[in-house]
Design a protein around this motif. Sequence first.
Motif, PDB file in Angstrom:
ATOM      1  N   LEU A  74     108.767  49.989  67.887  1.00 57.34           N
ATOM      2  CA  LEU A  74     109.990  49.513  67.260  1.00 57.34           C
ATOM      3  C   LEU A  74     110.658  48.469  68.139  1.00 57.34           C
ATOM      4  CD1 LEU A  74     111.751  52.719  65.833  1.00 57.34           C
ATOM      5  CD2 LEU A  74     110.527  50.954  64.559  1.00 57.34           C
ATOM      6  N   ASP A 126     112.634  45.065  64.124  1.00 56.35           N
ATOM      7  CA  ASP A 126     112.276  46.022  63.081  1.00 56.35           C
ATOM      8  C   ASP A 126     113.508  46.782  62.625  1.00 56.35           C
ATOM      9  OD1 ASP A 126     109.397  45.552  63.287  1.00 56.35           O
ATOM     10  OD2 ASP A 126     109.551  46.579  65.215  1.00 56.35           O
ATOM     11  N   THR A 297     106.356  51.855  60.192  1.00 56.82           N
ATOM     12  CA  THR A 297     107.626  51.431  60.793  1.00 56.82           C
ATOM     13  C   THR A 297     108.788  52.211  60.193  1.00 56.82           C
ATOM     14  OG1 THR A 297     106.811  49.203  61.262  1.00 56.82           O
ATOM     15  CG2 THR A 297     109.192  49.479  61.118  1.00 56.82           C
TER      16      THR A 297
END
Length: 566
Positions: A74, A126, A297
């Motif tokens: 991340l 992200d 994600t």
Amino acid sequence: MVRVQPNTPISSDAPTRAAVRAAQRRRRSLLLLGVILVLVVAIAVVLGIFLTRGTGGEPEQEPASTSGCLPSSLRITADPALAGALEAIVADLPSSDADCPDVTIVAEDSAATAAALAAGSAPDFDVWVPDSAMWPARATGQAELTGVDAADLVVGATVASTPVVFAATAPTAAALESAGAGFSSLAGRAVAAVLPDPSTVAASSAALLALQTAVGGDARAFTALVLGLDTGVVPTAADALAAVSAATTPTVAVTTEQALRKYGQETQTPLVPVYPADVKPALSVPVVTLAEAPTDTLEAVEMLTAAIAGGGGHLAEFGLRAAAGTAPDATTDAAGTGAPAEPIDSANQAEALRTWQMLTAPSRMLSLNDVSGSMLQPATADMRRIDLFEQAAVRAVNSLSDDSSLATWVFSSRRIGGQDWQEVVPFGPLGDPAHKQRTIDTANGLDSLVGGGTGLYDSVLAAVQYMRDTYVPGQVHLVLLNTDGVNEDDEGLDLPELLAQLETLRDPAKPVAVIAIGYGPDTDQSALEQIAAATDGAAYQALQPTDIGTVLIDAVTQRGCRPNCG
């Protein structure tokens, strides 16, 4: 009788009947034992399946990662107010295995991230954790307004919050709390206020929205407040708090509970929070992702969000409250209850910021003035229409800030060949004393230019086109139209043609509003209203001579709330 398979010889030592029965009993016992063993195994399997089922009868989902690792790396962009708490929370994630995916945290002011997104920059994160849900709303709204193809943001759960407070010295705080002070106190000028720049500090835009609420949504009252606060705007929260510390009269700074606590820790300055008694805004901290984010994600973000929600200790350590907003320790509001503040609507907060920017931005105004022959008609026993307008125009010029710029045009009919309009003072800053004086002298001498018919429609189109062609970003562009009659140029545009041309020129990224003022009963007020509507402006009518000054000043100062001033 005992059956014997064919061709099987009978042995002389064959078993007796008793022996045969005993053998049969042993076989039945073994068979029974086997059946029991099978049943035991079956029961064990059934119990195992039952125990692995959830309360809804479905098998439990396996954990995303048995090692405690996030399922994906991340990249987190966080406001500096959140970065420290996030680092502590991430450090406490279940696994510190070197083989786990990386989590990187970059601290960046939320205003800077929002501006980059609004300009169409590709996100380099992200996860975005701004200090207010207003910022993603701001980024999306600005991109839509300017037609930029920006990233599609998904605003997720609120994970933290901090209330907006007034910071004051202890004596001032005690006086305000005993009086039940709130945003209505600011509206009533009961105390001086210092405001960190709303374009970069979310607490200030939240305060602007609270001020709107405190005045009941009255756009004119809000405009007067904002223009009054403009002199008390400083770049940062730290600057506002320092100004309060140095003030010699009762003064408050608009800030957050967290920012005040941090300032006190860093400077050892004894300022006290005052929790507003009326409107109680709070900044809600969301987790923002991208719409096209891959599944792994999103799973990692879900784990991170849960970790933040469960990281109340770290949030409190950095002066933040949990999402619910209840004070985690002895921090209380003015009533001593520690009750949560009220989350605010992010879209409305972003709109309050846009309004403030419109109100406080430098004006670039083209004054388009009717000098047709009818302006010489008497308005009072001793004054003509043009005389009253000249006085009002001088007052309007003096009401504008020095960072505004102004040009003066006049119009009648065929002033320059077949052209109805004429520039008499080009654009220049009112901060330039020479330009300001020239503008005032020209306003006082407009009567010397009077003559001819009213070439209204062609002049309006030329003024709007000129403002669009010379547009300066960051300034409020207005055409201030002053007229006492109706269009009398039969060789030029008619009203439908003018409206069609104005619609063609409309550009939300480069707005140019026409503020039209009709003087007296002979004005074609319907045409002025249609012209104003086509440019998101406004139309006024001054029926009495004494109305002219009031209307002109109001038209100038109400520029930021158009077209919804009410």
